[in-house]
Design a protein around this motif. Structure first.
Motif, PDB file in Angstrom:
ATOM      1  N   ASP A  54       0.174  12.191  -0.353  1.00 40.62           N
ATOM      2  CA  ASP A  54       0.258  10.728  -0.205  1.00 40.62           C
ATOM      3  C   ASP A  54       1.704  10.254  -0.286  1.00 40.62           C
ATOM      4  O   ASP A  54       2.148   9.407   0.508  1.00 40.62           O
ATOM      5  CB  ASP A  54      -0.557  10.037  -1.307  1.00 40.62           C
ATOM      6  CG  ASP A  54      -2.062  10.156  -1.089  1.00 40.62           C
ATOM      7  OD1 ASP A  54      -2.484  10.030   0.068  1.00 40.62           O
ATOM      8  OD2 ASP A  54      -2.786  10.385  -2.074  1.00 40.62           O
ATOM      9  N   GLN A  55       2.439  10.787  -1.264  1.00 40.83           N
ATOM     10  CA  GLN A  55       3.836  10.398  -1.446  1.00 40.83           C
ATOM     11  C   GLN A  55       4.669  10.757  -0.223  1.00 40.83           C
ATOM     12  O   GLN A  55       5.476   9.946   0.259  1.00 40.83           O
ATOM     13  CB  GLN A  55       4.410  11.099  -2.688  1.00 40.83           C
ATOM     14  CG  GLN A  55       3.828  10.611  -3.995  1.00 40.83           C
ATOM     15  CD  GLN A  55       4.309  11.428  -5.175  1.00 40.83           C
ATOM     16  OE1 GLN A  55       4.878  12.516  -5.017  1.00 40.83           O
ATOM     17  NE2 GLN A  55       4.089  10.921  -6.386  1.00 40.83           N
ATOM     18  N   LYS A  56       4.471  11.976   0.290  1.00 41.21           N
ATOM     19  CA  LYS A  56       5.257  12.430   1.444  1.00 41.21           C
ATOM     20  C   LYS A  56       4.980  11.577   2.682  1.00 41.21           C
ATOM     21  O   LYS A  56       5.902  11.185   3.396  1.00 41.21           O
ATOM     22  CB  LYS A  56       4.963  13.903   1.740  1.00 41.21           C
ATOM     23  CG  LYS A  56       5.554  14.870   0.716  1.00 41.21           C
ATOM     24  CD  LYS A  56       5.131  16.296   0.979  1.00 41.21           C
ATOM     25  CE  LYS A  56       5.697  16.841   2.271  1.00 41.21           C
ATOM     26  NZ  LYS A  56       5.311  18.261   2.495  1.00 41.21           N
ATOM     27  N   GLY A  57       3.717  11.268   2.920  1.00 41.83           N
ATOM     28  CA  GLY A  57       3.365  10.455   4.079  1.00 41.83           C
ATOM     29  C   GLY A  57       3.931   9.050   3.982  1.00 41.83           C
ATOM     30  O   GLY A  57       4.487   8.516   4.956  1.00 41.83           O
ATOM     31  N   ALA A  58       3.809   8.455   2.797  1.00 46.97           N
ATOM     32  CA  ALA A  58       4.309   7.095   2.597  1.00 46.97           C
ATOM     33  C   ALA A  58       5.833   7.048   2.670  1.00 46.97           C
ATOM     34  O   ALA A  58       6.411   6.116   3.243  1.00 46.97           O
ATOM     35  CB  ALA A  58       3.827   6.566   1.241  1.00 46.97           C
ATOM     36  N   ALA A  59       6.492   8.059   2.083  1.00 53.80           N
ATOM     37  CA  ALA A  59       7.958   8.100   2.095  1.00 53.80           C
ATOM     38  C   ALA A  59       8.485   8.233   3.515  1.00 53.80           C
ATOM     39  O   ALA A  59       9.463   7.566   3.891  1.00 53.80           O
ATOM     40  CB  ALA A  59       8.453   9.263   1.232  1.00 53.80           C
ATOM     41  N   ARG A  60       7.852   9.069   4.315  1.00 55.53           N
ATOM     42  CA  ARG A  60       8.287   9.233   5.709  1.00 55.53           C
ATOM     43  C   ARG A  60       8.115   7.927   6.492  1.00 55.53           C
ATOM     44  O   ARG A  60       9.003   7.534   7.268  1.00 55.53           O
ATOM     45  CB  ARG A  60       7.495  10.373   6.359  1.00 55.53           C
ATOM     46  CG  ARG A  60       7.747  10.575   7.875  1.00 55.53           C
ATOM     47  CD  ARG A  60       9.226  10.599   8.220  1.00 55.53           C
ATOM     48  NE  ARG A  60       9.955  11.636   7.548  1.00 55.53           N
ATOM     49  CZ  ARG A  60      10.350  12.777   8.106  1.00 55.53           C
ATOM     50  NH1 ARG A  60      10.047  13.021   9.369  1.00 55.53           N
ATOM     51  NH2 ARG A  60      11.064  13.646   7.425  1.00 55.53           N
ATOM     52  N   LEU A  76       9.343   2.825  -5.294  1.00 59.61           N
ATOM     53  CA  LEU A  76       9.774   3.746  -4.237  1.00 59.61           C
ATOM     54  C   LEU A  76      10.273   5.057  -4.824  1.00 59.61           C
ATOM     55  O   LEU A  76       9.949   6.146  -4.322  1.00 59.61           O
ATOM     56  CB  LEU A  76      10.891   3.094  -3.409  1.00 59.61           C
ATOM     57  CG  LEU A  76      11.593   4.005  -2.386  1.00 59.61           C
ATOM     58  CD1 LEU A  76      10.690   4.266  -1.199  1.00 59.61           C
ATOM     59  CD2 LEU A  76      12.918   3.386  -1.937  1.00 59.61           C
ATOM     60  N   LEU A  77      11.062   4.964  -5.886  1.00 58.46           N
ATOM     61  CA  LEU A  77      11.723   6.144  -6.447  1.00 58.46           C
ATOM     62  C   LEU A  77      10.895   6.845  -7.523  1.00 58.46           C
ATOM     63  O   LEU A  77      11.364   7.806  -8.132  1.00 58.46           O
ATOM     64  CB  LEU A  77      13.088   5.741  -7.020  1.00 58.46           C
ATOM     65  CG  LEU A  77      14.071   5.167  -5.989  1.00 58.46           C
ATOM     66  CD1 LEU A  77      15.338   4.694  -6.673  1.00 58.46           C
ATOM     67  CD2 LEU A  77      14.388   6.183  -4.903  1.00 58.46           C
ATOM     68  N   ASP A 119      13.548  11.953   2.329  1.00 60.88           N
ATOM     69  CA  ASP A 119      13.007  10.710   2.880  1.00 60.88           C
ATOM     70  C   ASP A 119      13.267   9.523   1.948  1.00 60.88           C
ATOM     71  O   ASP A 119      13.599   8.422   2.401  1.00 60.88           O
ATOM     72  CB  ASP A 119      11.506  10.851   3.133  1.00 60.88           C
ATOM     73  CG  ASP A 119      11.201  11.686   4.374  1.00 60.88           C
ATOM     74  OD1 ASP A 119      12.087  11.802   5.240  1.00 60.88           O
ATOM     75  OD2 ASP A 119      10.082  12.232   4.467  1.00 60.88           O
ATOM     76  N   LEU A 120      13.136   9.736   0.637  1.00 63.99           N
ATOM     77  CA  LEU A 120      13.343   8.645  -0.313  1.00 63.99           C
ATOM     78  C   LEU A 120      14.813   8.253  -0.410  1.00 63.99           C
ATOM     79  O   LEU A 120      15.147   7.064  -0.454  1.00 63.99           O
ATOM     80  CB  LEU A 120      12.805   9.043  -1.697  1.00 63.99           C
ATOM     81  CG  LEU A 120      11.281   9.186  -1.785  1.00 63.99           C
ATOM     82  CD1 LEU A 120      10.875   9.670  -3.169  1.00 63.99           C
ATOM     83  CD2 LEU A 120      10.589   7.866  -1.458  1.00 63.99           C
ATOM     84  N   CYS A 152       0.823  -1.211   0.000  1.00 67.24           N
ATOM     85  CA  CYS A 152       0.000   0.000   0.000  1.00 67.24           C
ATOM     86  C   CYS A 152       0.859   1.263   0.000  1.00 67.24           C
ATOM     87  O   CYS A 152       0.575   2.219  -0.721  1.00 67.24           O
ATOM     88  CB  CYS A 152      -0.929  -0.018   1.215  1.00 67.24           C
ATOM     89  SG  CYS A 152      -1.971   1.442   1.357  1.00 67.24           S
ATOM     90  N   LEU A 153       1.931   1.255   0.810  1.00 73.67           N
ATOM     91  CA  LEU A 153       2.833   2.422   0.864  1.00 73.67           C
ATOM     92  C   LEU A 153       3.502   2.654  -0.482  1.00 73.67           C
ATOM     93  O   LEU A 153       3.644   3.809  -0.932  1.00 73.67           O
ATOM     94  CB  LEU A 153       3.887   2.217   1.959  1.00 73.67           C
ATOM     95  CG  LEU A 153       3.396   2.267   3.407  1.00 73.67           C
ATOM     96  CD1 LEU A 153       4.522   1.875   4.367  1.00 73.67           C
ATOM     97  CD2 LEU A 153       2.868   3.659   3.752  1.00 73.67           C
ATOM     98  N   LEU A 154       3.925   1.591  -1.143  1.00 74.83           N
ATOM     99  CA  LEU A 154       4.559   1.728  -2.450  1.00 74.83           C
ATOM    100  C   LEU A 154       3.570   2.249  -3.495  1.00 74.83           C
ATOM    101  O   LEU A 154       3.930   3.059  -4.357  1.00 74.83           O
ATOM    102  CB  LEU A 154       5.155   0.400  -2.906  1.00 74.83           C
ATOM    103  CG  LEU A 154       6.387  -0.087  -2.142  1.00 74.83           C
ATOM    104  CD1 LEU A 154       6.862  -1.422  -2.700  1.00 74.83           C
ATOM    105  CD2 LEU A 154       7.525   0.934  -2.211  1.00 74.83           C
TER     106      LEU A 154
END
Length: 324
Positions: free
Chosen positions: A46-52, A78-79, A98-99, A35-37
């Protein structure tokens, strides 16, 4: 062991624990990972929250680092926010940090090193991160290259990709937070002969000598310079950039035996490959006796190098006197 004990004592484990795998991850963990990916293709929030969250999970849990090795698509996913951006200015600095830090965390996992480095977008993105972004991003990009370069095949791949030049440029900028990671990455990469040549070509000697002259990160940079000094171009650069008096002064000032050993090793190479520096070294020796001190009190390797220099300088002086 816990599972067996519970069964033998008639105790029912919670369903979540029973569904966990050998690496300690549950099915819920794996679904959350996927889900995070997937969020890396959604909106910026969404990207910022998942990356953190991925940064924190891969920092705390080795099992989450290992998950990236189970799918060839995981690292590209991820990238995705970095690779899709048309310009570096389009990348949110916190998201980039974060990434890149997550990538560093993945690289720590031994079985990931080859996969991470050989994922086509990784090294170019790390090189880009060395050149822009927060200091934390740039430092962690250097740390990731250092970690990946533990494998010889990765040393070659990173060197061929051109990563030494942005590392050297970042070293020249001299951010205190980044210096250790940058120097460590350059040192590791230069263990490979081809990368020594690349580092010299990319201006490493001038940058390193300038830092050493200003007594910045002397220990680490002397070790790199000693490694590079077998190259004839480096010998010429050392003379041009005024390294000889600097190295002699460090040997007089420093209490670190390793630094003295690296200094005398560099001077030994200069002495045996550039006779134009004999006069300068002999005059300094007559004034301070620095090399003689190393010949008497240095490490066994330093003593050998110092005695070699003294012998060469004495023979050159006797020859000059005899000719005169």
């Amino acid at each position: 062991m816990i599972s067996k004990w519970c069964k033998s004592h008639g105790i029912q484990l919670a369903e979540l624990v029973e569904n966990s795998t050998e690496d300690g991850l549950t099915e819920a963990d794996r679904k959350h990972f996927i889900c995070l990916l997937e969020k890396m293709s959604l909106t910026l929030p969404d990207q910022k929250g998942a990356a953190r969250e991925l940064r924190l999970l891969t920092k705390r849990m080795p099992s989450f680092r290992a998950l990236f090795g189970e799918s060839l698509d995981a690292i590209p996913q991820l990238l995705n926010p970095l690779s899709e951006s048309k310009s570096q200015h389009d990348i949110h600095p916190d998201l980039q940090e974060d990434l890149i830090t997550t990538l560093l965390n993945l690289s720590i996992h031994e079985s990931n090193k080859k996969l991470v480095a050989e994922t086509p977008m990784v090294i170019p993105l790390l090189m880009k991160a060395l050149q822009s972004g927060t200091v934390g991003t740039r430092s962690n990009a250097a740390a990731a290259l250092f970690t990946l370069s533990a494998l010889d095949s990765n040393k070659a791949l990173i060197g061929k990709s051109g990563a030494l030049k942005p590392l050297i440029d970042l070293l020249e900028e001299g951010h205190p937070q980044a210096m250790k990671d940058v120097a460590s990455a350059i040192f590791n990469l230069c263990i490979l002969h081809e990368n020594k040549l690349r580092a010299v070509r990319d201006g490493a000697v001038r940058v390193i000598v300038n830092k050493i002259v200003n007594r910045i990160y002397v220990d680490e940079l002397l070790a790199i310079l000693a490694m590079l000094s077998s190259n004839q171009k480096v010998v010429e650069d050392l003379g041009e950039f005024g390294a000889i008096p600097c190295l002699l002064s460090i040997m007089r000032e420093s209490s670190c035996a390793r630094n003295k050993e690296n200094c005398i090793a560099i001077l030994h190479t200069v002495c045996f490959n550039d006779r134009t520096k004999w006069k300068e070294m002999r005059e300094a020796e007559n004034a301070y006796g620095t090399i003689s001190q190393i010949a008497e009190y240095g490490t066994s390797r330093a003593k050998r190098k110092a005695n070699g220099i003294l012998d060469r300088l004495n023979r050159a002086a006797n020859l000059t006197h005899h000719t005169a």
